[in-house]
Design an enzyme around this catalytic site. Structure first.
Site, PDB file in Angstrom:
ATOM      1  N   LYS A   1      -7.198   1.318  -2.898  1.00  0.00           N
ATOM      2  CA  LYS A   1      -6.804   0.888  -1.554  1.00  0.00           C
ATOM      3  C   LYS A   1      -7.028   2.009  -0.540  1.00  0.00           C
ATOM      4  CE  LYS A   1      -5.239  -1.695   1.736  1.00  0.00           C
ATOM      5  NZ  LYS A   1      -3.914  -2.309   1.811  1.00  0.00           N
TER       6      LYS A   1
ATOM      7  N   LYS B   1       0.527   4.930   8.282  1.00  0.00           N
ATOM      8  CA  LYS B   1       1.110   5.326   6.993  1.00  0.00           C
ATOM      9  C   LYS B   1       0.021   5.448   5.939  1.00  0.00           C
ATOM     10  CE  LYS B   1       2.346   2.067   4.484  1.00  0.00           C
ATOM     11  NZ  LYS B   1       1.759   1.161   3.457  1.00  0.00           N
TER      12      LYS B   1
ATOM     13  N   THR C   1       0.876  -1.173   0.000  1.00  0.00           N
ATOM     14  CA  THR C   1       0.000   0.000   0.000  1.00  0.00           C
ATOM     15  C   THR C   1       0.908   1.216   0.000  1.00  0.00           C
ATOM     16  OG1 THR C   1      -1.761  -1.151   1.171  1.00  0.00           O
ATOM     17  CG2 THR C   1      -1.804   1.252   1.217  1.00  0.00           C
TER      18      THR C   1
END
Length: 292
Positions: free
Chosen positions: A177, A245, A102
């Protein structure tokens, strides 16, 4: 392009919580897999199971023609692709690069552009489903890039996941995502609050789950992570530090689109507090600890 998948030599970078199970499934499916990880010990079980070993991304690139990566941060992706021993510099023409980390849509587009200049092909294909999905080969895989390349490697994706969707041009997988992480972020608050409420009300939270997981409140997190909260199991299926993150990337992308995301902002602030308290290596279900 020739049907490269028929003679695929897969290079896999990143054998952590997710990657280890993904490589295991590829080996069980009969694929030739060579792995690289910064800590070789983390790949020991895979080497015993028949995986090959490369000492660097450079060496891996020289031995393979389909390269899959799933690492921690965009900075890690940048290093393995563009560093001194990076894949972009050493992989052969017609190599297919699949980054399943990701990461940022911008970096996905950069990889695709540079790969194209070198005669390679690139897909951004982040996943969802955590350690359980990786173990069971039931990940959701969101793919951006050229559709004919997606079609070329679908057999590999089918070993790793069951919900495999082509989303569009390079970067589209990463944007998708972000949608996934945005939905999870607020949902995790609701899941945690529901369990805490059940306990404070004197209910058996496991019995409560029998009622609410199959109704309108049902979600993957409620079914899979709420039981871990109840058991006091905060081991990572997905690390808090990695979720932070992801939320940071999503908020930065939203800012570029002049979009406010109050639910995501709240979730990130709660997880920031957990990280500051030393919980960043716990799984995301450790949000439960915020209430005690």
């Amino acid at each position: 392009m020739a049907h490269l998948i028929e003679t695929a030599k897969i290079g896999f970078i990143g054998t952590g919580v997710m990657g280890k199970s993904m490589v295991s499934n590829l080996l069980k499916a009969g694929f030739n897999v060579t792995v690289y990880n910064r800590t070789k010990e983390k790949a020991a079980d895979l080497l015993k199971a028949g995986a090959g070993w490369a000492e660097s991304p450079k060496e891996l690139a020289k031995q393979t023609n389909v390269i899959i990566s799933i690492v921690g941060y965009p900075s890690d992706v940048e290093e393995i692709y563009f560093g001194e021993e990076g894949i972009i510099h050493y992989a052969d023409e017609n190599t297919i690069i699949i980054d399943m980390t990701t990461s940022t849509p911008t970096l996905a587009k950069k990889i695709a552009s540079c790969a194209k200049e070198k005669g390679m092909y690139s897909l951004d294909a982040p996943v969802s489903g955590g350690d359980i999905g990786a173990r069971d080969g039931k990940l959701a895989i969101m793919v951006g890039g050229e559709q004919d390349i997606f079609n070329e490697v679908i057999t590999i994706f089918e070993v790793l996941g069951t919900n495999i969707v082509y989303q569009g041009e390079s970067g589209s997988g990463q944007h998708t995502k972000m949608c996934n992480q945005i939905a999870i972020a607020s949902n995790m608050i609701g899941v945690t609050e529901a369990i805490v409420y059940a306990q404070k009300a004197g209910l058996n939270p496991n019995t409560v789950l029998k009622s609410i997981t199959t109704g309108a409140a049902g979600s993957w997190s409620l079914s899979n992570l709420a039981p871990r909260m109840i058991q006091g199991d905060f081991e990572p299926g997905f690390y808090i530090k990695h979720f932070l993150k992801d939320m940071k990337i999503a908020l930065e992308e939203a800012e570029r689109m002049n979009l406010e995301l109050p639910g995501l902002t709240l979730a990130k602030s709660l997880y920031d507090q957990l990280a500051e308290a030393g919980e960043e290596d716990c799984g995301t279900q450790a949000l439960y600890k915020h209430f005690f």
